[in-house]
Design a protein around this motif. Structure first.
Motif, PDB file in Angstrom:
ATOM      1  N   SER A  87       0.842  -1.098   0.064  1.00  0.00           N
ATOM      2  CA  SER A  87       0.034  -0.034  -0.120  1.00  0.00           C
ATOM      3  C   SER A  87       1.001   1.383  -0.197  1.00  0.00           C
ATOM      4  N   ASP A  88       1.963   1.120   0.701  1.00  0.00           N
ATOM      5  CA  ASP A  88       2.700   2.505   0.404  1.00  0.00           C
ATOM      6  C   ASP A  88       3.210   2.600  -0.785  1.00  0.00           C
ATOM      7  N   LEU A  89       3.788   1.797  -1.505  1.00  0.00           N
ATOM      8  CA  LEU A  89       4.091   1.876  -2.948  1.00  0.00           C
ATOM      9  C   LEU A  89       2.977   2.547  -3.534  1.00  0.00           C
ATOM     10  N   GLY A  90       1.715   1.970  -3.437  1.00  0.00           N
ATOM     11  CA  GLY A  90       0.529   2.652  -4.140  1.00  0.00           C
ATOM     12  C   GLY A  90       0.482   4.068  -3.831  1.00  0.00           C
ATOM     13  N   ARG A  91       0.732   4.410  -2.555  1.00  0.00           N
ATOM     14  CA  ARG A  91       0.723   5.927  -2.023  1.00  0.00           C
ATOM     15  C   ARG A  91       1.644   6.500  -3.081  1.00  0.00           C
ATOM     16  N   TRP A  92       3.157   6.022  -2.956  1.00  0.00           N
ATOM     17  CA  TRP A  92       3.834   6.669  -3.690  1.00  0.00           C
ATOM     18  C   TRP A  92       3.823   6.868  -5.372  1.00  0.00           C
ATOM     19  N   ALA A  93       3.194   6.000  -5.651  1.00  0.00           N
ATOM     20  CA  ALA A  93       3.004   5.739  -7.001  1.00  0.00           C
ATOM     21  C   ALA A  93       1.658   6.950  -7.442  1.00  0.00           C
ATOM     22  N   SER A  94       0.686   7.176  -6.342  1.00  0.00           N
ATOM     23  CA  SER A  94      -0.248   7.844  -6.858  1.00  0.00           C
ATOM     24  C   SER A  94       0.014   9.136  -6.379  1.00  0.00           C
ATOM     25  N   ARG A  95       1.302   9.450  -5.954  1.00  0.00           N
ATOM     26  CA  ARG A  95       1.589  10.776  -5.589  1.00  0.00           C
ATOM     27  C   ARG A  95       0.727  11.418  -4.686  1.00  0.00           C
ATOM     28  N   SER A  96       0.299  10.819  -3.802  1.00  0.00           N
ATOM     29  CA  SER A  96      -0.645  11.327  -2.878  1.00  0.00           C
ATOM     30  C   SER A  96       0.231  11.767  -1.571  1.00  0.00           C
ATOM     31  N   PRO A  97      -0.430  12.815  -0.878  1.00  0.00           N
ATOM     32  CA  PRO A  97       0.414  13.264   0.310  1.00  0.00           C
ATOM     33  C   PRO A  97       0.330  12.465   1.448  1.00  0.00           C
ATOM     34  N   ILE A  98       1.361  12.411   2.251  1.00  0.00           N
ATOM     35  CA  ILE A  98       1.533  11.851   3.421  1.00  0.00           C
ATOM     36  C   ILE A  98       0.530  12.438   4.474  1.00  0.00           C
ATOM     37  N   ASN A  99      -0.510  11.886   4.936  1.00  0.00           N
ATOM     38  CA  ASN A  99      -1.429  12.211   5.887  1.00  0.00           C
ATOM     39  C   ASN A  99      -0.882  12.115   7.352  1.00  0.00           C
ATOM     40  N   GLU A 100      -0.469  13.258   8.003  1.00  0.00           N
ATOM     41  CA  GLU A 100      -0.477  13.171   9.489  1.00  0.00           C
ATOM     42  C   GLU A 100      -1.883  13.109  10.065  1.00  0.00           C
ATOM     43  N   GLN A 101      -2.861  13.510   9.534  1.00  0.00           N
ATOM     44  CA  GLN A 101      -4.079  13.486  10.305  1.00  0.00           C
ATOM     45  C   GLN A 101      -4.914  12.085   9.928  1.00  0.00           C
ATOM     46  N   PRO A 102      -5.600  11.483  10.722  1.00  0.00           N
ATOM     47  CA  PRO A 102      -6.142  10.337  10.233  1.00  0.00           C
ATOM     48  C   PRO A 102      -7.358  10.622   9.146  1.00  0.00           C
ATOM     49  N   MET A 103      -8.066  11.571   8.919  1.00  0.00           N
ATOM     50  CA  MET A 103      -8.902  11.857   7.682  1.00  0.00           C
ATOM     51  C   MET A 103      -8.506  13.258   6.982  1.00  0.00           C
ATOM     52  N   ASP A 104      -8.857  13.116   5.896  1.00  0.00           N
ATOM     53  CA  ASP A 104      -8.499  14.478   5.034  1.00  0.00           C
ATOM     54  C   ASP A 104      -9.187  15.691   5.590  1.00  0.00           C
ATOM     55  N   ALA A 105     -10.450  15.479   5.743  1.00  0.00           N
ATOM     56  CA  ALA A 105     -11.349  16.611   6.104  1.00  0.00           C
ATOM     57  C   ALA A 105     -11.454  16.706   7.574  1.00  0.00           C
ATOM     58  N   LEU A 106     -10.713  17.046   8.557  1.00  0.00           N
ATOM     59  CA  LEU A 106     -10.926  17.106   9.924  1.00  0.00           C
ATOM     60  C   LEU A 106     -11.513  18.414  10.248  1.00  0.00           C
ATOM     61  N   PRO A 107     -12.769  18.502  10.853  1.00  0.00           N
ATOM     62  CA  PRO A 107     -13.444  19.923  11.041  1.00  0.00           C
ATOM     63  C   PRO A 107     -12.538  20.948  11.667  1.00  0.00           C
ATOM     64  N   THR A 108     -11.681  20.351  12.679  1.00  0.00           N
ATOM     65  CA  THR A 108     -10.670  21.627  13.532  1.00  0.00           C
ATOM     66  C   THR A 108      -9.569  21.823  12.514  1.00  0.00           C
TER      67      THR A 108
END
Lengths: 950, 117, 511
Positions: A920-941
């Protein structure tokens, strides 16, 4: 003992030159000469014994199981040949020291030469045909090295290969022949074989044995039609040619025919095969020699011719003919070696061996000229020289031998042969030394240093002495040798110049007269020859080899075209053939077991499954769809497991399937979504047929199995699982206890899978592959919301539950469906869900466990529990158990097998996570998507954009 | 019932083999997966079919199905899982390295096979 | 209960995870562990072989369960011999690998150790299904090693290798299932008894199972037409791995010998001699086809690969006769061809790394570093492989020919073997003269890639060649041992009795 030493010395000494070369060429040559001289001396110590008619024998056991003994024996024949090999060898070594150029690697030369010498001596002293074969093949090999000594010369390489192939193949035939001899006699010892002549000649295997052995001898001794390799071997340095092609190797065939003469000769087939071949070779060789302008070529063909003469004499199978053969072996060795060496001198001093470029050397090189003239005259068979004597004896024998009832054929042909030999001998002299001096010699000719002319001079002295006083100098040796050849009383004979006016004398006169005439009218004769056909043996040989290579490439290489589809088709085809013939080839009767009634649900599932299989075949090119269908099929299979009382299997099947599917989907993330249609209708048809047959086969087998009763070990497991294994879930007890070793292997497999996958994936996270991945074209559409809040929360809430379930399944495994493996998979799935929900990086940061540690630890724990038992004095994996109480879980028992199960659990988690996480890490790299420090992309706070890492 | 199972095994095997004989790595992998399903089923039925007789000991119950094949199949499933995982990843890397997921060796593959890295 | 027996399996099984767990980042420690463990395996092999002289058949009841209910390891002369051979080859290979190959990828040493574990297990186990498990262990380890260091061609060849073997494993399971379905047991010794008792009605299932087993083992042993995986795999595998694979083909041969002398031997009543009729003709084709491949090859590695196929042909021809004499000859040839193939693959690599961009292509090129010395090694290797004296190849060939003397097909066998060796001789001579002699006619010399290799690789090649010298010199005593091995195989009663008589530690475990 010293006998074996004679053979051994050259081999041991072979290392010396290679070492001594560093201390100079002279030292190098000396070391070789010294070794040879020592061996020669040892041989001489045996002369009195042998001449008094005794046979020296010595032997050790080597491989009794095969009848291969290290037995040596020395009788007249052996003595003669060993003498020639070592004596002439010594001269050659001295000669070569002066002949070889500065740049030639002399160390190698003498090493090869000594190896060859040892092999030759081995042949002539062996008292065991298998041992003889070893030396025989060794001569082929070492001569290959010697002929190819000048590696930069293509002729050298090709000549060497040709010699190796021809004599090597002869050697292989010889192996078969010798094994047959041994088979008939029951022993491979020569002395024993020589006792059983009658037996061998009467055996039905006599003819095949004879043919095979003769092929060996004829190839080695360059008999027609195998004669063609010898002239090409002349690419070797002259000392080699002189040694191999006058005195030694080519005589090995003659030697063997002489050695086996008492057992093989006698029947007509021997006469017609050997005598005829010999005669033809003699005439053809002499005829060709007459037209060779290259001195060495001329000598080569003359050697062929003379070997033919010896062969013919042995073929006559009369004692007197044997005498003549032996005598000629001696004479030929002397004059031919001398001629080769002087040819070398001419080449060395004038820079050419081409008779067309020579002539008029008489005054320029008087010494060489004298030597050549005497030796060549002997070769021509001129009186007062040894060549004359043996030729006379040959003609004498021939003159009263009938061939197919015709008395004239042999004498006529033999005379013709002798005629040619006179002609080419004198051509050598006349065209080489007489006529006007010329001014276009490549080098200015003059007589060489003594080191070069002394060796041939010594031989020429022998030529003359034997020629003048044959009885004194050769009589006894000939008698002794002949008696060894015919293994019986030697006929009365007297070696002398004058035998009166015999037919032989007239034949000689005709030969000499005719020969001189032919030389006088040489241009005319040459024109006749020009008119005739000239089959170019080398061209044919090369064509044959090239053809063989091409054939192999068009068949073998074409068959191995790297097509997995073909390979698998062969394999499955083979399985089908073997399966069906195995079944149909043995007795079979339909089974008697009563069948289970089919329930409607089963029918429905069955239809669905068939449909799924049909669809997957039809739409396999839609990859995602295919994966789904595979899932459906797997699901139905696991339902079947449930229904047929295999809960453990069902659970395992399901959980494995989940993980496998995730894995395949992750892979599919990179792979193209569609398979191109490329296999032809024919190919698809073939595959369908194969698949159909296999399916029918295995289905039929399954039916046959299910419909018959049988008794198995299982009753034992059911009876003892509780009180011996301490568990009620028999399957699990079998897994962790009765057959725990299987499971041990199984987790090893998982562990290896983990390691291998890690190695594979890690390798993709660096270097150019990683770069390539960074810009990988991905077909799948990305969802806007990579980590949907709902899923994240679910996954988080689920995790503890999943873990508890895992532990629960694990603990109860021993008594009810469950166990380490299933638990492991469940937990792994739970963890993977975190990755899927919240992304790799986020999860990875919180996943503090090292997967390597899990795998390694798992295997170690499993092994340690097993070893624990060993410390207690029990075998590996011996288990013990006791009962405990826990809330919730209730009364459960702790078997030491549980520790083993822990190992299984850890390995499974580790292996699966290692694979999925990195993928899955390879996949993330290949999809050139950001490393997310947060559990979800849209965190209300939070509203600052997440950082890109690349 | 036996016929249903036997035919199931046969059909899955056939489908699996057909896929295994395809030209790209992906169908081959799926084919192998199907093949293992069929084979596991086959190994399982060598203990013969039994309904409602799980080999989990309970007091008073005497009829149990043959547990041994089940244990074997469990081992087999696990092993084939490991194998599948490896070939999937291998196929993936082969595809990414040579940008081609055909199963046949292309010409010159042998010319590149001997490098250390 | 002699715990020594399990150590050849347990030792690498413990060392591998230790390496992966603790020292995987420190290549030096990895090497120390790996070499040490391999040396120990060598010692173990010697010790175990020694014990078989005293006690010909020894068993080890895992989990202290009685045969046939638990899994039994059986050490007899055959398995002892092969354990020792594996250790020798393994040591040579690991010595070669630590010269740099092991750093070219990840986890070489753990995988290597587990490979050895799988092979040893296959030789030791006395249980048919456990044999399957160990086949899988050695296979999956070999997958990992095969693609060690990566590279497109290697990856694609690896996928083929895995796919073919996965199909093979499936067939293995079907075969085991069939045999179990009519005998109800998995223990080989027990099978040897039960197979004789199988009713006529069930014979068809039994023999189908038997032949499918033959197929599985034949795939490993590279018998035509199941050999296709070999050339591509060996040509693309890292050199030390290819060398190690020399023993993998022998595992197939071992399994054939074991199963078809013990289970389908004379005691199998109607099913006796199941394999021979199939094996002999196919082995002859393998022999000739393999050596024809040698003549056809365009690359050195490819050529050696085909030579391995040819040598397997020779070996299996002798096995197919199923007489004590032929089997002992086959075993001698087995040991010889393992060493020869191993040595040649390493020599190929010595050539490769000295010919940048040319690799092992059989083309003329300027001379390369240490050309003379390497050509000498190549000459020795070729002599061994083509069966030219004085190395063990010739003795082995004589033994095989001699063993086939009494056979009804002697003429075919002799013709095949001798003809094939001629093909091999021509092939190797062409290759050698092109690589080492022709190069002398070209100007200049090639610069090796990387630093020129130190002595270590030559040590490991020397070990293997030296092994063949010993094999030749001590052929007499060695054949005595091998005869005793063959005798043991053809009088399986002792094996059966030893396995079936209770050999558990009393009181029966802690139970």
């Amino acid at each position: 003992m010293s006998l074996a030493l004679i053979v051994l010395l050259p081999f041991l000494g072979a290392v010396l030159p290679a070492l001594m070369i560093h201390s100079g060429r002279a030292a190098c040559a000396l070391s070789a000469a010294w070794v040879t001289a020592l061996a020669f001396g040892l041989l001489l110590t045996h002369v009195p014994t042998v001449m008094s008619g005794q046979v020296v024998q010595v032997g050790w056991e080597w491989l009794p199981a095969l009848g291969l003994h290290v037995n040596f024996f020395l009788d007249g024949l052996g003595l003669l040949f060993a003498g020639l090999i070592l004596g002439i060898g010594l001269l050659i070594i001295i000669y070569a020291r002066y002949y070889l150029a500065e740049k030639d690697p002399m160390g190698n030369f003498y090493t090869y030469l000594l190896l060859f010498q040892g092999a030759m001596v081995g042949i002539v002293l062996s008292d065991n045909v298998l041992l003889l074969l070893i030396f025989w093949e060794l001569t082929s090999l070492t001569s290959f090295l010697l002929i190819g000594y000048w590696r930069h010369l293509p002729e050298g390489r090709q000549g060497a290969r040709m010699a190796l192939v021809v004599t090597g193949s002869g050697g292989l035939a010889l192996i078969a022949g010798m094994l047959i001899l041994g088979h008939i006699v029951g022993s491979y010892d020569l002395t024993v074989i020589l006792q059983h002549g009658e037996e061998i000649r009467e055996s039905p295997l006599y003819v095949p044995a004879l043919l095979l052995i003769l092929v060996g001898c004829f190839t080695k001794s360059a008999q027609f039609p195998f004669h063609f390799w010898l002239p090409h071997a002349m690419a070797a340095p002259t000392p080699v040619s002189a040694y191999l092609h006058s005195a030694t190797m080519v005589k090995a065939g003659v030697f063997l025919m002489a050695r086996l003469w008492p057992v093989l000769s006698g029947p007509e087939i021997w006469f017609y095969l050997v005598a005829t071949t010999g005669l033809v070779t003699m005439v053809v060789g002499a005829w060709i020699a007459l037209f060779k302008d290259d001195l060495k070529g001329l000598l080569a063909f003359s050697t062929v011719s003379h070997l033919g003469m010896m062969t013919m004499l042995l073929g006559l199978a009369t004692p007197m003919a044997a005498v003549a053969a032996v005598f000629h072996i001696i004479n030929h060795a002397t004059f031919k070696a001398a001629l080769f060496l002087s040819a070398g001198i001419i080449d060395h001093e004038t820079g050419t061996r081409d008779l067309k470029k020579l002539g008029g050397l008489l005054m320029l090189m008087p010494i060489t000229a004298t030597l050549v003239m005497i030796a060549a005259a002997s070769m021509a068979g001129i009186p007062f020289l040894n060549g004359f004597l043996s030729k006379e004896m040959m003609l004498e024998e021939i003159s009263h031998t009938a061939w197919a009832g015709q008395g004239w054929i042999l004498p006529a042909l033999a005379t013709v042969g002798a005629l040619f030999s006179v002609a080419y001998s004198f051509r050598y002299i006349v065209h080489g030394f007489f006529g006007p001096q010329r001014d276009d010699y490549p080098k200015h000719p003059h007589d060489p240093p003594a080191g070069l002319w002394l060796p041939p001079a010594l031989l020429v002295v022998l030529v003359v002495l034997i020629g003048l006083f044959p009885e004194t100098f050769a009589g006894d040796l000939v008698r002794r040798t002949t008696s060894a050849v015919i293994q019986g009383p030697v006929p009365e004979f007297h070696l002398a110049l004058w035998h009166g006016l015999t037919p032989a004398l007239f034949m000689s006169i005709v030969a000499v007269g005719g020969g001189l005439l032919a030389l006088w009218r040489y241009p005319m004769v040459r024109n006749w020859w020009q008119a005739g056909p000239h089959p170019e043996a080398k061209a044919m040989f090369d064509a044959v080899i090239a053809g063989a290579v091409r054939l192999c490439q068009t068949t073998v290489l074409a068959l191995h075209n790297g097509s997995l589809q073909r390979y698998l088709a062969f394999m499955i085809g083979a399985a089908v053939v073997l399966g069906f013939s195995g079944f149909l080839g043995a007795s079979h009767a339909p089974g008697q077991r009563e069948l289970l009634p089919a329930v409607p649900v089963a029918g429905v599932l069955w239809v669905i499954l068939l449909a799924a299989c049909g669809l997957i075949v039809a739409f396999q090119r839609q990859r995602l769809f295919a994966v789904v269908l595979v899932g459906v099929i797997g699901l139905i299979v696991s339902i079947a497991f449930v229904y047929f009382s295999a809960p453990d299997l069902a659970m395992t099947q399901i959980s494995v399937e989940v993980v496998t599917t995730i894995l395949i989907l992750l892979a599919l993330y990179f792979l193209p979504g569609e398979t191109p249609r490329e296999s032809s209708a024919l190919r698809r048809g073939r595959d369908a047929v194969l698949a159909g047959l296999a399916g029918i086969g295995i289905g039929g087998l399954a039916w046959a199995v299910m419909t018959r009763d049988f008794s198995s070990l299982s009753s034992y497991y059911i009876e003892n699982s509780h009180h011996l294994g301490g568990g009620d879930n028999v399957v699990n007890v079998i897994l962790v206890d009765f057959r725990g070793f299987d499971t041990f292997g199984e987790i090893i497999v998982l562990g290896i899978a983990g390691l291998a996958i890690y190695a594979l994936l890690k390798g993709m996270m660096e270097g150019e592959i990683h770069e390539k991945l960074g810009s990988w074209p991905l077909e799948m559409r990305k969802s806007a919301d990579r980590h949907p809040m709902l899923m994240v929360i679910m996954a988080r809430v689920m995790l503890p539950l999943v873990l508890i379930v895992g532990v629960y399944i694990f603990l109860r495994g021993h008594n009810s469906p469950g166990g380490g493996f299933i638990a492991g998979l469940v937990v792994a799935i739970g963890l993977v869900m975190q990755y899927m929900a919240s992304g790799f990086a986020w999860a990875a940061q919180r996943m503090t466990i090292q997967y390597h540690a899990l795998i390694g630890g798992g295997v170690l724990i499993a092994a340690t529990t097993g070893i624990g038992a060993m410390i207690m004095g029990y075998p590996f994996l011996t288990s013990t158990y006791d009962y405990f109480n826990l809330p919730v879980v209730g009364k459960f028992e702790l078997a030491s097998a549980l520790g083993f199960d822990v190992g299984v659990f850890l390995t499974v988690v580790g292996g699966v996570m290692l694979a999925l996480a990195y993928l899955s890490d390879l996949g993330r790299w290949a999809s050139r998507s950001p490393i997310n420090e947060q559990p979800m992309d849209a965190l209300p706070t939070r509203d600052e954009p997440s950082r890109r890492d690349d | 019932m036996e016929f249903l199972v036997a035919s199931t095994i046969g059909v899955i095997t056939a489908a699996g083999i057909y896929l295994v004989l395809r030209a790209r790595t992906f169908p081959v992998v799926l084919g192998l997966t199907l093949l293992t399903y069929a084979i596991n089923l086959f190994l399982f039925i060598t203990g013969r079919l039994a309904v409602g007789q799980p080999p989990v000991l309970q007091d008073g119950v005497t009829a149990y199905t043959d547990p041994l094949p089940q244990a074997l199949v469990l081992t087999a499933i696990v092993i084939s899982f490991g194998m599948t995982a490896v070939i999937v990843v291998m196929a993936l890397r082969a595809y990414i390295e040579s940008e081609n997921d055909h199963v046949d060796l292309i010409d010159g593959d042998n010319d590149r096979g001997d490098s250390r890295t | 209960m002699n715990h020594w027996i399990i150590l050849p399996i347990l030792l690498p099984a413990m060392v591998a995870p230790l390496i992966a767990l603790t020292v995987r980042h420190d290549i030096v420690l990895c090497r120390v562990f790996s070499v040490a463990s391999t040396v120990l395996l060598l010692v173990l092999g010697g010790v175990l072989m020694g014990t078989t002289a005293v006690e010909p058949v020894q068993t080890y009841n895992l989990g202290n369960w009685l045969a046939p209910f638990g899994i039994v390891l059986v050490l007899d002369r055959l398995s002892a011999l092969l354990l020792l051979l594996t250790a020798v080859l393994g040591l040579a290979v690991v010595l070669y690998a630590i010269n740099g190959w092991d750093r070219a990828g990840r986890h070489f040493h753990p995988l290597f150790q587990l490979q050895l574990m799988g092979i040893n297990g296959a030789f030791l186990t006395g249980d048919l299904f456990n044999l399957f498990v160990f086949f899988e262990v050695l296979l999956i380890a070999s997958y990992g090693l095969m693609v060690h260091a990566g590279g497109p061609a290697r990856m694609r060849a690896g996928v083929q290798y895995v796919a073919i073997n996965l199909v093979g494993s499936s067939v293995f399971l079907v075969a085991v299932g069939l045999i179990y379905s009519v005998t109800g047991t998995l223990n080989m010794a027990h099978l040897a008894v039960e197979v004789g008792r199988v009713s006529a009605a069930d014979r068809a299932l039994l023999e189908t199972g038997g032949l499918l087993l033959l197929l599985v083992f034949a795939v490993k042993a590279a018998l035509v037409p199941l050999h296709f995986w070999l050339p591509g795999t060996y040509a693309n595998a890292p050199a030390p791995v290819a060398a190690l694979f020399a023993i993998m083909t022998k595992v197939g041969a071992y399994a054939i010998i074991r199963v078809f002398t013990l289970i389908f031997g004379a005691g199998a009543a109607a099913s006796a001699g199941l394999a021979g009729p199939w094996l002999l003709p196919l082995a002859l084709v393998t022999l000739v086809g393999g050596m024809a491949g040698v003549l056809a090859s365009r690359r050195l590695g490819q050529m050696v690969g085909f030579a391995v196929i040819g040598s397997m042909g020779t070996l299996l021809v002798s096995v197919a006769l199923f007489t004590p004499q032929a089997i002992s000859a086959a075993l001698y040839y087995l040991v010889h061809s393992t060493l020869a193939a191993g040595a040649l693959f390493l020599i190929v690599d010595l050539v490769r790394e000295r010919r940048p961009d040319l690799g092992d292509r059989l083309t003329t090129a300027p001379q390369f570093a240490q050309c003379g010395f390497i050509s000498a090694l190549f000459l020795l290797g070729s002599m061994a492989m083509t069966g030219l004296p004085p190395l063990s190849g010739f003795v082995g060939k004589l033994l095989v020919l001699d063993g086939a003397r009494e056979s009804a097909h002697a003429a075919w066998i002799w013709g095949g073997i001798l003809g094939a060796s001629l093909l091999a001789i021509i092939g190797f001579a062409r290759a050698g003269t092109t690589l080492f002699w022709k190069s002398a006619s070209v100007e200049g010399t090639l610069q090796p890639m990387g630093q020129p290799a130190p002595a270590l690789p030559f040590v490991s090649v020397g070990t293997l060649l030296g092994g063949m010298v010993l094999l030749t010199v001590f052929a007499g005593p060695i054949m005595l041992y091998l005869d005793s091995v063959a005798q043991q195989l053809f009088t399986p009663q002792q094996y059966i009795d030893t396995v079936m008589t209770p050999n558990t530690v009393q009181p029966a475990g802690a139970h």
